[in-house]
Enzyme design. Structure first.
Site, PDB file in Angstrom:
ATOM      1  N   LYS A  24      59.130  61.826  -0.371  1.00 14.12           N
ATOM      2  CA  LYS A  24      58.606  60.721  -1.182  1.00 14.12           C
ATOM      3  C   LYS A  24      57.951  59.697  -0.271  1.00 14.12           C
ATOM      4  O   LYS A  24      58.508  59.298   0.743  1.00 14.12           O
ATOM      5  CB  LYS A  24      59.740  60.087  -1.994  1.00 14.12           C
ATOM      6  CG  LYS A  24      60.355  61.041  -3.009  1.00 14.12           C
ATOM      7  CD  LYS A  24      61.468  60.359  -3.788  1.00 14.12           C
ATOM      8  CE  LYS A  24      62.050  61.297  -4.834  1.00 14.12           C
ATOM      9  NZ  LYS A  24      62.843  62.395  -4.245  1.00 14.12           N
ATOM     10  N   ASP A  81      69.434  53.996   6.459  1.00 15.47           N
ATOM     11  CA  ASP A  81      69.516  54.732   5.198  1.00 15.47           C
ATOM     12  C   ASP A  81      68.743  56.036   5.333  1.00 15.47           C
ATOM     13  O   ASP A  81      67.506  56.029   5.397  1.00 15.47           O
ATOM     14  CB  ASP A  81      68.931  53.877   4.061  1.00 15.47           C
ATOM     15  CG  ASP A  81      69.213  54.469   2.687  1.00 15.47           C
ATOM     16  OD1 ASP A  81      69.631  55.635   2.618  1.00 15.47           O
ATOM     17  OD2 ASP A  81      69.005  53.765   1.682  1.00 15.47           O
ATOM     18  N   VAL A 119      68.556  66.644  -4.912  1.00 13.80           N
ATOM     19  CA  VAL A 119      68.142  67.838  -4.163  1.00 13.80           C
ATOM     20  C   VAL A 119      69.333  68.409  -3.399  1.00 13.80           C
ATOM     21  O   VAL A 119      69.596  69.616  -3.436  1.00 13.80           O
ATOM     22  CB  VAL A 119      66.988  67.493  -3.201  1.00 13.80           C
ATOM     23  CG1 VAL A 119      66.711  68.654  -2.246  1.00 13.80           C
ATOM     24  CG2 VAL A 119      65.730  67.132  -3.978  1.00 13.80           C
ATOM     25  N   ASP A 136      69.739  64.762   1.628  1.00 15.52           N
ATOM     26  CA  ASP A 136      68.894  65.943   1.458  1.00 15.52           C
ATOM     27  C   ASP A 136      68.607  66.616   2.792  1.00 15.52           C
ATOM     28  O   ASP A 136      68.642  67.844   2.903  1.00 15.52           O
ATOM     29  CB  ASP A 136      67.551  65.572   0.808  1.00 15.52           C
ATOM     30  CG  ASP A 136      67.687  65.102  -0.626  1.00 15.52           C
ATOM     31  OD1 ASP A 136      68.804  65.156  -1.178  1.00 15.52           O
ATOM     32  OD2 ASP A 136      66.665  64.676  -1.198  1.00 15.52           O
ATOM     33  N   GLU A 192      66.327  70.705 -10.127  1.00 17.31           N
ATOM     34  CA  GLU A 192      67.285  69.598 -10.125  1.00 17.31           C
ATOM     35  C   GLU A 192      67.248  68.827 -11.446  1.00 17.31           C
ATOM     36  O   GLU A 192      66.346  69.006 -12.269  1.00 17.31           O
ATOM     37  CB  GLU A 192      66.963  68.642  -8.975  1.00 17.31           C
ATOM     38  CG  GLU A 192      65.576  68.028  -9.068  1.00 17.31           C
ATOM     39  CD  GLU A 192      65.482  66.668  -8.405  1.00 17.31           C
ATOM     40  OE1 GLU A 192      66.252  65.783  -8.814  1.00 17.31           O
ATOM     41  OE2 GLU A 192      64.620  66.505  -7.518  1.00 17.31           O
TER      42      GLU A 192
END
Length: 314
Positions: free
Chosen positions: A165, A144, A112, A148, A31
């Protein structure tokens, strides 16, 4: 409408990528959001080039993906990668943005989701990144969730990452992956990696210990696979340290009213500042490690295809 429907995908590939496809060589997609929005200059440029070098060292061809003047580019050259690293005008694009970018003829780094969509249409099955997006740690009534996760349900790609993450709600991210039917593989681990932290303490449903095993799984399924590769212990951040930095960064984001697609880049940048660069070093290391593993899997997958051609079923 497909983002590449106006032209054959070959027109969007570099000469090297087209040549690799013609020769049946293994290719790994990478990416560009981490270049333009994930890391500061010159760490972003160094990391992107190091990831490509790791793919080549493992025997595969790197295909860094971005959007230039509205059109996908599969296999950015070094000059283009440097442009993505330096320019302040590069947008951040998910898969939903690709058609709009074509209309406006704008430059964009691909997330991604967008990178995997483009790679899928170019018939590139293997992709490496740092960490995927997921469910944000947002208090109600905010909602939210990264695209991905949804994009993984629409493609047939083996994605190598260091988990999600760890600025995210990891239990709910794993729950949503299960709901979507995405196979989550722990590479030499039974626990879900947490990006900068080697383990979240959450279990993964499957463990595999070699690139060959993952390549076999990839050959046996018609669905996408999420391969989670823990960051090396010498680069891993202590969980308590990270949580302290994250809590402060989240307070700063709330005070500045930062949300949506701007939230993740802000949090990563702020945490890098609070950690005095320790998370930058970790981020660079895990990206390169994941690129290398994705290439090793792609190479093994190529060997399996060669074995099948030499020994067809009777």
């Amino acid at each position: 409408m497909s983002p590449m429907e106006f032209k054959p995908y070959r027109n969007f590939c570099s000469e090297e990528i087209n040549s690799a496809r013609d020769q049946g060589l293994p290719i790994v997609a990478l990416e560009s959001t981490l270049i333009s929005h994930g890391l500061p200059y010159p760490t972003n440029l160094e990391t992107a080039l190091a990831a490509e070098a790791a793919v080549r060292a493992a025997g595969a061809i790197p295909a860094t993906i971005g959007v230039l003047q509205g059109e996908p580019v599969i296999g950015l050259n070094p000059k283009q990668i440097e442009f993505f690293a330096n320019s302040k005008e590069i947008r951040k694009a998910s898969s939903r943005d690709l058609a709009w970018l074509r209309v406006k003829k704008l430059d964009a780094a691909t997330t991604v989701a967008a990178s995997c969509r483009i790679a899928e249409e170019a018939h590139i099955q293997f992709f490496a990144t740092g960490g995927i997006g997921g469910v944000h740690r947002s208090p109600a009534p905010r909602f939210d969730i990264s695209n991905d996760l949804f994009e993984l349900t629409r493609i047939r790609t083996t994605v190598v990452c260091s988990g999600a993450k760890n600025i995210l709600d990891l239990p709910n991210t794993l729950e949503l992956l299960e709901t979507f039917g995405i196979a989550v593989i722990g590479y030499r681990t039974e626990e879900f990696p947490a990006f900068y932290v080697s383990s979240s303490g959450l279990p993964v449903p499957f463990r595999l210990d070699t690139p060959r095993e993952i390549a076999e799984l990839s050959a046996f399924t018609q669905d996408s696979i999420l391969v989670t590769n823990p960051i090396s212990r010498d680069l891993s951040i202590e969980p308590d340290d990270f949580l302290t930095w994250l809590n402060r960064a989240e307070r700063d984001a709330e005070r500045l009213n930062i949300a949506g697609s701007a939230l993740t880049p802000f949090l990563l940048k702020r945490i890098a500042e609070l950690s005095e660069g320790r998370t930058l070093k970790a981020n660079r290391g895990l990206i390169v490690e994941n690129a290398r593993l994705a290439a090793e899997i792609a190479v093994e997958h190529g060997k399996l295809q060669g074995d099948d051609r030499e020994n067809p079923p009777k």
